[in-house]
Design a protein around this motif. Structure first.
Motif, mmCIF file in Angstrom:
data_model
loop_
_atom_site.group_PDB
_atom_site.id
_atom_site.type_symbol
_atom_site.label_atom_id
_atom_site.label_comp_id
_atom_site.label_asym_id
_atom_site.label_seq_id
_atom_site.Cartn_x
_atom_site.Cartn_y
_atom_site.Cartn_z
ATOM 1 N N ASN A 347 57.257 35.396 1.746
ATOM 2 C CA ASN A 347 57.873 34.134 2.162
ATOM 3 C C ASN A 347 57.137 33.530 3.358
ATOM 4 O OD1 ASN A 347 59.804 34.371 0.171
ATOM 5 N ND2 ASN A 347 61.334 35.304 1.530
ATOM 6 N N GLU A 349 57.370 30.408 6.336
ATOM 7 C CA GLU A 349 58.155 29.398 7.032
ATOM 8 C C GLU A 349 57.212 28.511 7.839
ATOM 9 O OE1 GLU A 349 61.660 30.630 9.113
ATOM 10 O OE2 GLU A 349 61.772 32.494 7.946
ATOM 11 N N MET A 369 59.182 32.200 -1.521
ATOM 12 C CA MET A 369 59.638 30.847 -1.206
ATOM 13 C C MET A 369 58.872 30.304 -0.009
ATOM 14 S SD MET A 369 63.538 29.529 -0.439
ATOM 15 C CE MET A 369 63.761 30.507 1.051
ATOM 16 N N SER A 371 59.337 27.582 2.984
ATOM 17 C CA SER A 371 60.352 26.782 3.679
ATOM 18 C C SER A 371 59.680 25.931 4.745
ATOM 19 C CB SER A 371 61.388 27.688 4.354
ATOM 20 O OG SER A 371 62.039 28.507 3.411
ATOM 21 N N ASN A 373 60.596 23.913 7.724
ATOM 22 C CA ASN A 373 61.776 23.794 8.576
ATOM 23 C C ASN A 373 61.822 22.458 9.319
ATOM 24 O OD1 ASN A 373 62.588 26.284 7.658
ATOM 25 N ND2 ASN A 373 61.651 27.401 9.372
ATOM 26 N N ILE A 404 61.186 24.456 -0.311
ATOM 27 C CA ILE A 404 62.362 23.759 0.190
ATOM 28 C C ILE A 404 62.003 23.091 1.513
ATOM 29 C CG2 ILE A 404 63.307 25.845 1.290
ATOM 30 C CD1 ILE A 404 66.119 24.634 0.560
ATOM 31 N N TYR A 406 63.354 21.097 4.755
ATOM 32 C CA TYR A 406 64.424 20.678 5.653
ATOM 33 C C TYR A 406 63.907 19.639 6.654
ATOM 34 C CZ TYR A 406 66.424 25.145 4.086
ATOM 35 O OH TYR A 406 66.894 26.198 3.336
ATOM 36 N N ILE A 427 67.240 28.683 -5.159
ATOM 37 C CA ILE A 427 66.633 28.320 -3.884
ATOM 38 C C ILE A 427 67.664 27.741 -2.928
ATOM 39 C CG2 ILE A 427 65.907 25.979 -4.592
ATOM 40 C CD1 ILE A 427 63.261 26.571 -3.031
ATOM 41 N N VAL A 428 68.722 27.047 -3.471
ATOM 42 C CA VAL A 428 69.779 26.506 -2.631
ATOM 43 C C VAL A 428 70.955 26.087 -3.514
ATOM 44 C CG1 VAL A 428 68.952 24.110 -2.665
ATOM 45 C CG2 VAL A 428 70.259 24.934 -0.698
ATOM 46 N N TYR A 438 66.217 19.062 1.350
ATOM 47 C CA TYR A 438 67.606 19.476 1.562
ATOM 48 C C TYR A 438 68.080 19.114 2.966
ATOM 49 C CZ TYR A 438 71.768 22.417 1.629
ATOM 50 O OH TYR A 438 73.060 22.871 1.715
#
Length: 488
Positions: A347, A349, A369, A371, A373, A404, A406, A427-428, A438
């Motif tokens: 993963n 981030e 995944m 992400s 942020n 994903i 944010y 995933i969400v 998201y």
């Protein structure tokens, strides 16, 4: 009358004889002719730093002849000059291992003759290294043959001071032995394109020796024109083996250029999170038992387009460990001229900027995944002929979890790209998708992109997110298990 006639002829005869004798005495003898021929003496085998004499005394010619010595060739990094180039027997001291060739020119009037002599300079035996290096140490080349070890390393060696390795040096390690550059140590191993440095095994077997461990945070650490080969025989860190392992908890750093990592029984190079690739240029990776390199996401930005990671490694990819791209360190991944792909193993981030340059291909491992942020952003902008590709390790099937976002940044842009194989797991909010925007204010502009083989939606976003309104028409979709674009 008769008496007088007799005296006169006798007097004339005597006078003639005296004159003849005088002429004979005054005529010098001709100088003997000696052929001019230069002779520079026999070839020599000598030790480095040993005073050596060239000898032109066997040259022939008259006493008026003159001598001139010149250096025809010498090792490329030798600084040798001749202090007495016109002497019959000049003396010099060779400064490094190699072949030195000299030419003698003997001149006599308008004539000249030339001859050459070669001096072979090397040591007789290798040196064994079996103790820690605790003071500044310079390892010089000892043999001309690059395959012949100059130094035999029979113990694990810790380096706690400056270690300078000269061009041409070969260090051969015994089975499972390692070279550890400790926190207070430093390595300066700079070879030449025609005179490389080699760190290798006493036997040329994959994994014969342990490899190099770098803990030193010194900014002066560097390796150039170096081969690291037949290493990675022992675990360096958390089940990872590598020819060169850089440890992040010590903030190890190094500059690497024109290095070859070959035939290691693991990775060629392992860069742990927290370590720093200070510089990285034109390096090559061949025949590793793993990928050529395992690196964190931040250090991947220092890789260069000219380095080669496709060379019959078990996996011809740049493997990227699970990473957090922290704030304050924008990261940009370059595309490689040999079209090597990145492979994300865990993963990721993104808390700052992450840019994928045109032509980059990112493969993602199963169920991983990405992400982006709140304060980060993803910029994946290719061109019509150099797309950015993000896909699963196995193509054309559902394989990884997806992206994903944010982030509220306007710099979240995906364009001229291909995204495939996401949605392997939720995933969400119980949903699966290739790409998700998201949360309140989350932003994404996605255009001219092909989204395929999702385990759910192609593009998914919440009602309070901001996605370009033409996302359904400016992108193309195929083989997704749910709607191409959906809002929830």
């Amino acid at each position: 009358m008769k008496r007088t006639s007799i005296i006169i002829p006798l007097s004339l005869a005597l006078f003639s004889a005296l004159i003849s004798c005088k002429e004979t005495e005054e005529t010098p003898e001709p100088t003997p002719v000696v052929n001019l021929k230069a002779n520079a003496g026999a070839d020599q085998d000598v030790l480095p730093i040993q005073a050596t004499t060239l000898d032109g005394s066997a040259s022939t010619g008259n006493n008026t002849k003159t001598f001139s010595w010149t250096i025809v060739s010498k090792p490329s990094n030798s600084k040798l000059t001749l202090a007495q180039p016109t002497a019959v027997k000049p003396t010099f001291t060779p400064d490094i291992v190699g072949y030195y060739e000299f030419e003698l020119t003997v001149t006599q009037g308008n004539e000249k003759s030339q001859d050459r002599v070669r001096v072979k300079v090397e040591y007789k035996e290798p040196i064994t290294i079996d103790k820690p290096i605790n003071e500044k140490t310079h390892l010089a080349d000892r043999f001309i043959d690059p395959m012949k070890p100059d130094y035999l390393v029979t113990k694990d060696i810790s380096v706690n001071a400056e270690l300078i390795v000269a061009p041409g040096v070969t260090m051969a390690f015994d089975r499972d032995k390692a070279l550890s550059i400790e926190e207070k140590g430093m390595i300066d191993a700079v070879g030449l394109s025609e005179n490389r440095i080699r760190f290798t095994g006493m036997q040329l077997q994959k994994g014969y020796w342990a490899g190099i461990k770098l803990y030193s945070p010194g900014a002066a650490n560097k390796m150039a024109f170096v081969n690291v080969e037949y290493g990675a025989g022992k675990i360096a860190f958390t089940n990872t083996k590598a020819g060169l392992a850089m440890f992040g908890n010590k903030k190890a750093q190094i500059s690497l250029s024109d290095c070859l990592f070959a035939t290691n029984d693991g990775y060629g190079l392992y860069v742990q999170t927290g370590a720093v690739l200070k510089d990285f240029k034109r390096n090559s990776f061949e025949r590793q038992s793993q990928a050529g390199i395992l690196i964190d996401a931040i250090n991947a930005t220092y890789l260069d387009a000219d380095s080669k990671f496709t060379g019959a490694n078990e996996r011809d990819v740049v493997e990227v460990s699970s990473s957090i791209i922290k704030e304050g360190t924008n990261v940009s991944w370059p595309a490689f001229k040999d079209e090597t792909k990145y492979r994300i193993l865990g993963n990721m981030e993104v808390e700052t900027g992450w840019t994928l340059k045109p032509g980059v291909t990112v493969e993602v491992e199963r169920d991983v995944m990405i992400s982006v942020n709140r304060n980060g952003y993803l910029s994946a902008q290719g061109t019509t002929d150099k797309k950015v590709v993000i896909t699963g390790v196995r193509r054309n099937e559902v394989y990884w979890r997806g992206i994903i976002i944010y982030s509220v940044s306007n710099q979240n842009v995906i364009q001229h790209a291909e995204i495939s194989g996401g949605g392997s797991a939720v995933i969400v909010s119980g949903r699966r998708a290739n790409v998700v925007a998201y949360g309140k204010g989350a932003k994404l502009t996605i255009k001219n992109t092909r989204l395929t083989y999702s385990g759910g939606y192609g593009i998914l976003y919440t009602s309070d997110a901001d996605v370009n309104s033409d996302a359904a028409t400016t992108n193309t979709f195929a083989s997704n298990n749910a709607a191409n674009v959906a809002k929830f």
